[in-house]
Motif scaffolding. Structure first.
Motif, short mmCIF file in Angstrom:
data_model
loop_
_atom_site.label_atom_id
_atom_site.label_comp_id
_atom_site.label_asym_id
_atom_site.label_seq_id
_atom_site.Cartn_x
_atom_site.Cartn_y
_atom_site.Cartn_z
N LEU A 57 -0.25 -1.35 -5.26
CA LEU A 57 0.98 -1.75 -5.36
C LEU A 57 1.08 -2.76 -6.57
O LEU A 57 0.37 -3.44 -6.89
CB LEU A 57 1.35 -2.34 -4.13
N PRO A 58 2.26 -2.66 -7.43
CA PRO A 58 2.50 -3.56 -8.42
C PRO A 58 2.86 -5.12 -7.97
O PRO A 58 3.26 -5.42 -6.79
CB PRO A 58 3.86 -3.00 -9.05
N LYS A 59 2.17 -5.67 -8.76
CA LYS A 59 2.39 -7.42 -8.67
C LYS A 59 4.13 -7.84 -8.44
O LYS A 59 4.84 -7.06 -9.15
CB LYS A 59 1.64 -8.26 -9.64
N PRO A 60 4.54 -8.74 -7.62
CA PRO A 60 3.45 -9.50 -6.79
C PRO A 60 3.51 -8.94 -5.21
O PRO A 60 3.08 -9.63 -4.62
CB PRO A 60 4.38 -10.73 -6.73
N TRP A 61 3.27 -7.64 -5.15
CA TRP A 61 3.03 -7.23 -3.98
C TRP A 61 1.46 -6.83 -3.63
O TRP A 61 0.89 -6.71 -4.65
CB TRP A 61 3.78 -5.83 -3.79
N SER A 62 1.22 -6.63 -2.50
CA SER A 62 -0.41 -6.49 -2.16
C SER A 62 -0.48 -5.80 -0.87
O SER A 62 0.35 -5.82 0.03
CB SER A 62 -1.30 -8.02 -2.26
N LEU A 63 -1.65 -4.92 -0.81
CA LEU A 63 -1.68 -3.98 0.26
C LEU A 63 -3.22 -4.29 0.89
O LEU A 63 -4.16 -3.96 -0.11
CB LEU A 63 -1.52 -2.67 0.17
N THR A 64 -3.31 -4.61 1.97
CA THR A 64 -4.82 -4.93 2.58
C THR A 64 -5.10 -4.35 3.69
O THR A 64 -4.12 -4.25 4.56
CB THR A 64 -4.97 -6.31 2.74
N LEU A 65 -6.16 -3.52 3.93
CA LEU A 65 -6.44 -2.57 4.85
C LEU A 65 -7.80 -3.24 5.49
O LEU A 65 -8.87 -3.56 4.96
CB LEU A 65 -6.69 -1.15 4.62
N TYR A 88 -8.21 -2.70 13.90
CA TYR A 88 -7.61 -2.08 12.63
C TYR A 88 -6.24 -2.78 12.29
O TYR A 88 -5.39 -3.00 13.09
CB TYR A 88 -7.25 -0.59 13.00
N SER A 89 -6.09 -3.06 10.93
CA SER A 89 -4.94 -3.47 10.71
C SER A 89 -4.61 -3.11 9.11
O SER A 89 -5.38 -2.97 8.54
CB SER A 89 -4.93 -5.14 10.60
N ALA A 90 -3.22 -3.26 8.88
CA ALA A 90 -2.67 -2.95 7.47
C ALA A 90 -1.83 -4.06 7.17
O ALA A 90 -0.69 -4.28 7.91
CB ALA A 90 -1.97 -1.60 7.49
#
Length: 202
Positions: A57-65, A88-90
């Motif tokens: 994702l473009p900053k300032p967004w973030s994706l963590t798994l 499990y989490s996203a």
């Protein structure tokens, strides 16, 4: 430390980080801090698992798994043990100099004993912003799922928790006000509406 004349080595954290083409990957015993606006609904600690902090994702967004193996029945001396807990989490988050917001979806696949299967799911969201010397924030959590005993009844869960907070600082004086509400259960049926508590860190 020593227990029952045996030397036990406890590893607090031990993990490796790999810079993959899609983001940083952590593997091992990883420390997890609080999530959201504050320590509400948090119990920070460490888990054995895998964390992928993506760069999709473009900053300032973030994706963590995240996948964490919280308990593994195979290590038990009881060969019939099915104690096997997986998390499990996203997480999707938005962060600037004056605002943070985010949400995460959690699935907990818990085989608590050889006879009980607990499938818990949760959605959490938070937001915090600063206006002058005033900080406003809040968190919302909704837990749902079911727990089934082998040969027995299924208990459905449906619970909520919410927290709102405002704080300010004048020179050396800090002041704040917080409100939180957690759903309870009246035990009138086989459903579970109790969210539990606000977490160990709160």
């Amino acid at each position: 430390f020593v227990t029952s004349n045996c030397l036990t080595l406890y590893i607090n954290k031990l993990y490796m980080t790999y810079a993959s083409p899609i983001g940083a990957v952590k593997v091992g015993r990883i420390p997890f801090g609080t999530y959201g606006h504050s320590a509400f609904n948090n119990s920070a600690g460490r888990e054995d698992g895998i964390v992928l902090g993506t760069n999709l994702l473009p900053k300032p967004w973030s994706l963590t798994l995240v996948h964490a193996k919280q308990d593994e029945g195979d290590h038990s001396t009881d060969v019939n043990s099915d104690q096997d807990n997986d998390w499990y989490s996203a997480h999707i988050d938005y962060k600037t100099d004056t605002m943070m917001a985010g949400a995460r979806y959690i699935m907990k696949d818990y085989q608590n004993t050889a006879a009980t299967q607990n499938n818990a799911q949760e959605i959490q969201a938070y937001a915090t912003t600063t206006v002058g010397n005033i900080t406003l924030g809040g968190e919302l959590a909704h837990s749902f799922g079911d727990s089934t005993a082998e040969g027995g009844a299924t208990t459905d869960s449906d619970s909520w928790a919410v927290m709102l907070e405002a704080s300010t600082k004048f020179d050396t004086l800090s002041a704040g006000l917080s409100y939180w509400w957690i759903s309870g259960d009246d035990n009138a049926d086989n459903d579970d509406e109790s969210y539990g508590d606000a977490g160990n860190d709160w």
